[in-house]
Design a protein around this motif. Structure first.
Motif, PDB file in Angstrom:
ATOM      1  N   ASP A  10       1.948  -7.650  -6.794  1.00  0.00           N
ATOM      2  CA  ASP A  10       2.140  -6.387  -6.142  1.00  0.00           C
ATOM      3  C   ASP A  10       1.137  -6.270  -5.160  1.00  0.00           C
ATOM      4  OD1 ASP A  10       3.527  -3.936  -5.678  1.00  0.00           O
ATOM      5  OD2 ASP A  10       2.320  -2.780  -7.239  1.00  0.00           O
ATOM      6  N   HIS A  11       1.604  -5.939  -3.785  1.00  0.00           N
ATOM      7  CA  HIS A  11       0.715  -5.723  -2.740  1.00  0.00           C
ATOM      8  C   HIS A  11      -0.115  -6.792  -2.626  1.00  0.00           C
ATOM      9  CE1 HIS A  11       1.909  -1.761  -2.363  1.00  0.00           C
ATOM     10  NE2 HIS A  11       1.272  -1.159  -3.073  1.00  0.00           N
ATOM     11  N   LEU A  12      -0.291  -7.854  -3.432  1.00  0.00           N
ATOM     12  CA  LEU A  12      -1.247  -8.782  -3.069  1.00  0.00           C
ATOM     13  C   LEU A  12      -1.103  -9.538  -1.553  1.00  0.00           C
ATOM     14  CD1 LEU A  12      -3.368 -11.128  -4.264  1.00  0.00           C
ATOM     15  CD2 LEU A  12      -1.386 -12.405  -4.500  1.00  0.00           C
ATOM     16  N   PHE A  13       0.138  -9.893  -1.474  1.00  0.00           N
ATOM     17  CA  PHE A  13       0.454 -10.631   0.101  1.00  0.00           C
ATOM     18  C   PHE A  13      -0.035  -9.414   0.980  1.00  0.00           C
ATOM     19  CE2 PHE A  13       3.493 -14.173  -0.698  1.00  0.00           C
ATOM     20  CZ  PHE A  13       2.806 -14.717  -1.699  1.00  0.00           C
ATOM     21  N   ARG A  14       0.380  -8.503   0.821  1.00  0.00           N
ATOM     22  CA  ARG A  14       0.506  -7.482   2.215  1.00  0.00           C
ATOM     23  C   ARG A  14      -1.037  -7.173   2.349  1.00  0.00           C
ATOM     24  NH1 ARG A  14       1.200  -2.554   2.948  1.00  0.00           N
ATOM     25  NH2 ARG A  14       1.546  -1.801   0.837  1.00  0.00           N
ATOM     26  N   SER A  17      -2.901 -10.288   3.233  1.00  0.00           N
ATOM     27  CA  SER A  17      -2.565 -10.756   4.688  1.00  0.00           C
ATOM     28  C   SER A  17      -3.426  -9.824   5.725  1.00  0.00           C
ATOM     29  CB  SER A  17      -1.140 -10.437   4.902  1.00  0.00           C
ATOM     30  OG  SER A  17      -0.868  -9.919   6.062  1.00  0.00           O
ATOM     31  N   GLY A 143      -0.589  -5.787   6.774  1.00  0.00           N
ATOM     32  CA  GLY A 143       0.472  -6.450   6.606  1.00  0.00           C
ATOM     33  C   GLY A 143       1.950  -6.146   6.425  1.00  0.00           C
ATOM     34  N   LEU A 144       1.993  -4.944   7.347  1.00  0.00           N
ATOM     35  CA  LEU A 144       3.637  -4.674   7.436  1.00  0.00           C
ATOM     36  C   LEU A 144       4.135  -5.431   8.607  1.00  0.00           C
ATOM     37  CD1 LEU A 144       3.246  -0.888   6.761  1.00  0.00           C
ATOM     38  CD2 LEU A 144       4.118  -2.479   5.430  1.00  0.00           C
ATOM     39  N   GLY A 145       5.447  -5.838   8.539  1.00  0.00           N
ATOM     40  CA  GLY A 145       6.432  -6.361   9.490  1.00  0.00           C
ATOM     41  C   GLY A 145       6.878  -5.440  10.352  1.00  0.00           C
TER      42      GLY A 145
ATOM     43  N   ASP B  11      10.007 -16.141   9.104  1.00  0.00           N
ATOM     44  CA  ASP B  11       9.472 -14.972   9.694  1.00  0.00           C
ATOM     45  C   ASP B  11       9.435 -13.847   9.044  1.00  0.00           C
ATOM     46  OD1 ASP B  11      12.081 -14.683   9.778  1.00  0.00           O
ATOM     47  OD2 ASP B  11      11.973 -13.510  11.853  1.00  0.00           O
ATOM     48  N   ALA B  12       9.595 -13.862   7.458  1.00  0.00           N
ATOM     49  CA  ALA B  12       9.634 -12.893   6.522  1.00  0.00           C
ATOM     50  C   ALA B  12       8.253 -12.296   6.604  1.00  0.00           C
ATOM     51  CB  ALA B  12       9.809 -13.399   5.328  1.00  0.00           C
ATOM     52  N   SER B  13       8.326 -10.927   6.382  1.00  0.00           N
ATOM     53  CA  SER B  13       6.990 -10.135   6.282  1.00  0.00           C
ATOM     54  C   SER B  13       6.281 -10.274   5.167  1.00  0.00           C
ATOM     55  CB  SER B  13       7.324  -8.635   6.660  1.00  0.00           C
ATOM     56  OG  SER B  13       7.882  -8.173   5.365  1.00  0.00           O
ATOM     57  N   PRO B  14       5.076 -10.092   4.843  1.00  0.00           N
ATOM     58  CA  PRO B  14       4.392 -10.239   3.614  1.00  0.00           C
ATOM     59  C   PRO B  14       4.999  -9.505   2.355  1.00  0.00           C
ATOM     60  CG  PRO B  14       2.563  -9.859   5.526  1.00  0.00           C
ATOM     61  CD  PRO B  14       4.109  -9.698   6.152  1.00  0.00           C
ATOM     62  N   SER B  15       5.493  -8.441   2.698  1.00  0.00           N
ATOM     63  CA  SER B  15       6.178  -7.760   1.590  1.00  0.00           C
ATOM     64  C   SER B  15       7.476  -8.282   1.165  1.00  0.00           C
ATOM     65  CB  SER B  15       6.348  -6.067   1.684  1.00  0.00           C
ATOM     66  OG  SER B  15       5.653  -5.958   2.852  1.00  0.00           O
ATOM     67  N   GLU B  16       8.248  -8.820   2.243  1.00  0.00           N
ATOM     68  CA  GLU B  16       9.607  -9.525   1.732  1.00  0.00           C
ATOM     69  C   GLU B  16       9.112 -10.818   1.065  1.00  0.00           C
ATOM     70  OE1 GLU B  16      12.764  -9.005   5.195  1.00  0.00           O
ATOM     71  OE2 GLU B  16      10.841  -9.739   5.792  1.00  0.00           O
ATOM     72  N   GLN B  18       6.673 -11.192  -0.810  1.00  0.00           N
ATOM     73  CA  GLN B  18       5.969 -11.080  -2.266  1.00  0.00           C
ATOM     74  C   GLN B  18       6.839 -10.679  -3.093  1.00  0.00           C
ATOM     75  OE1 GLN B  18       2.288  -8.538  -1.771  1.00  0.00           O
ATOM     76  NE2 GLN B  18       3.753  -6.975  -2.560  1.00  0.00           N
TER      77      GLN B  18
END
Lengths: 421, 108
Positions: A10-14, A17, A143-145, B11-16, B18
């Motif tokens: 949870d939230h790790l990637f975001r 990043s 880290g939001l797209g 090109d997926a975003s970090p939350s995607e 995740q």
């Protein structure tokens, strides 16, 4: 999904990043932001394609850092020029002896924080428009797209993409780097950073936009970044602490603001037991830290939020103090929204008659549903149901948020002379 | 054997990513808990196709949908049962596919 795994990922990637992009931008220079973003994207993709087979690593963040670090070292080794880098870093990265260890050092916790701080100042550079600042912060630090940012701001994806593109253009054309401005320039620049974070939080908290009334993610991100500022000696001034206090108080009510069906619960009717007490205590702590010679609008707003947070119930709220604080605030930067809030406070602090007078003097809010709601409330409390109903109806026509509409329908139904249903 | 084909959105975003990762982990966890998971390996992209001693070309399957990301070997009593297990495959949303192939049991 198993709770254990969900919690770890949870939230790790975001978050990672955002942290890695900040560090890599420091290593490669902000002019290479694109490259930093590519490295992070590749790193996350690598995690995504291997972790399902290998299992979650013991230290997922460390795993990501190691992969990103190696990619950065490869790029730096091949790079011939290190323009726009801090001179001492430039020197260390040019020598094969110090390259790897220098890169590794940049991934130490303190250095990551430092990079994030620098990134915040770069994103809020005065030559970048405020709207683009917020988008850039969310993209690089949170880290939001682009699609997610667009959703959060309820804008077209293309609009957000353009904002980010223009911000990056500014970084190039204005040669914006990851330098922390020195004293006394930093004070002025910090004001811009705080303002952008304030807007970011409000964007998440405000109810003027339909659907997703409270977008907690934005609030959380604004708080997280303000917290970073509060931890750093160069940026932990009274204004930062006051802003953080304000966020804590406001956020403490997030859960009580909507009921289980997603309807708005007004302050008056909120179950105060659902307010997050630890957050309120955090708010108290930061408000105390903020209490110094300097006073900002955030101090006044935090004080108002504190008065609400510390009141035992709606009736026993110190409305006189709140009215006074709104008066002060409207002296700082007069806006009709502030005057609206002041008038609402007046109806409890002074009386409904003077509140109505104050409301009638506001001219520019005719298209704002809350303006009509406020007037309707006062008529309703005065027993003038027919007038109240008209105001609520006007407000109903002006808002597109289903939760707000539901609230107004309930109010109309409560007026006498209204047939049920 | 479940062979995973395509589905990776670069090109997926970090939350995607995740969220997708969470689903993968949950799936593996469930298969393991049920005693069905045997092994699996990810495959790196790229590769060579050798069609003769002197005929070596890039590929196959280097483009988007064709890329094989990896495979699982699971225990299943029939191919239908294996197909049922694929319902939880997380990459359908991204256009991914699963090839389900029975591995011949070699009793010696």
């Amino acid at each position: 999904m198993g709770p254990s795994i969900h919690k770890t990922v949870d939230h790790l990637f975001r978050h990672e990043s955002g942290r890695m992009i900040a560090v890599l931008s420091k290593l490669l220079g902000l002019q290479q932001l694109h490259m930093a973003q590519d490295i992070v994207q590749d790193t996350l993709l690598q995690a995504m394609t291997t972790w399902p087979f290998s299992g979650l690593p013991d230290n997922p963040a460390g795993w990501l850092h190691r992969v990103a670090r190696n990619k950065a070292v490869d790029i730096l080794r091949k790079a011939k020029t290190f323009k726009h880098l801090q001179p001492e870093l430039q020197h260390l990265l040019q020598s094969e002896y110090t390259l790897s260890s220098t890169v590794q050092q940049c991934f130490e916790e303190e250095e990551i924080m430092d990079s994030q701080l620098r990134m915040m100042f770069a994103c809020c550079h005065p030559s970048i428009p405020v709207e683009a600042q917020m988008a850039l912060i969310l993209k690089t630090l949170c880290g939001l797209g682009t699609a997610e940012i667009a959703k959060a701001f309820l804008k077209e994806e293309e609009t957000i993409a353009k904002r980010i593109y223009r911000a990056k253009e500014k970084i190039r054309s204005e040669h914006i780097s990851l330098e922390l401005p020195g004293f006394p320039k930093i004070a002025h620049r910090l004001t811009a950073v705080l303002h952008s974070l304030y807007l970011l939080f409000n964007e998440g908290y405000n109810s003027s936009l339909p659907e997703h009334l409270i977008r907690e993610d934005l609030c959380e991100e604004a708080m997280r970044l303000t917290y970073l500022l509060a931890k750093h000696p160069a940026t932990n001034g009274p204004g930062t602490h006051a802003l953080l206090a304000l966020f804590c108080f406001q956020a403490s009510r997030l859960r009580a603001r909507l009921d289980d069906e997603g309807n708005i619960v007004l302050l008056k009717y909120q179950d105060r037991r659902r307010w997050n007490q630890p957050l309120i205590q955090h708010g108290n702590y930061y408000l105390e830290l903020a209490t110094q010679d300097e006073t900002s609008v955030y101090h006044l707003e935090a004080a108002i939020a504190w008065l609400h947070a510390s009141a035992p119930d709606f009736e026993h709220t110190n409305w006189k103090a709140i009215y006074h604080l709104y008066s002060e605030l409207s002296r700082y930067h007069p806006s009709d929204i502030l005057l609206l809030n002041k008038a609402i406070a007046a109806s409890y602090a002074i009386g409904r008659k003077s509140a109505i007078n104050e409301l009638m003097e506001i001219k520019s809010l005719d298209n704002y549903y809350l303006y009509h709601t406020a007037i309707g409330e006062i008529y309703f409390d005065d027993g003038l149901d027919e007038q109240a109903k008209q105001c609520f109806q006007t407000a109903l026509d002006l808002t597109t948020s289903p939760a707000e509409q539901q609230l107004l329908r309930n109010k109309i139904r409560a007026c006498k002379g209204t047939s049920p249903g | 054997m479940l062979i995973f084909q395509g589905g990776l959105k670069s090109d997926a975003s970090p939350s995607e990513m995740q969220a997708n990762m969470g689903k993968w982990m949950a799936w593996v966890e469930k298969l393991s808990k049920d005693g069905k998971y045997v092994s699996g390996e990810p495959l790196l992209p790229g590769g060579k196709l050798v069609s003769g001693p002197a005929s070596v070309t890039d590929g196959p399957y280097t483009e988007g949908k064709e890329v094989i990301g990896g495979y699982f070997i699971i225990n299943a009593s029939s191919i239908d049962e294996a197909v049922v297990e694929c319902r939880q495959y997380p990459d359908f949303d991204f256009g991914g596919q699963v090839q389900v192939r029975p591995v011949m049991a070699m009793d010696m």
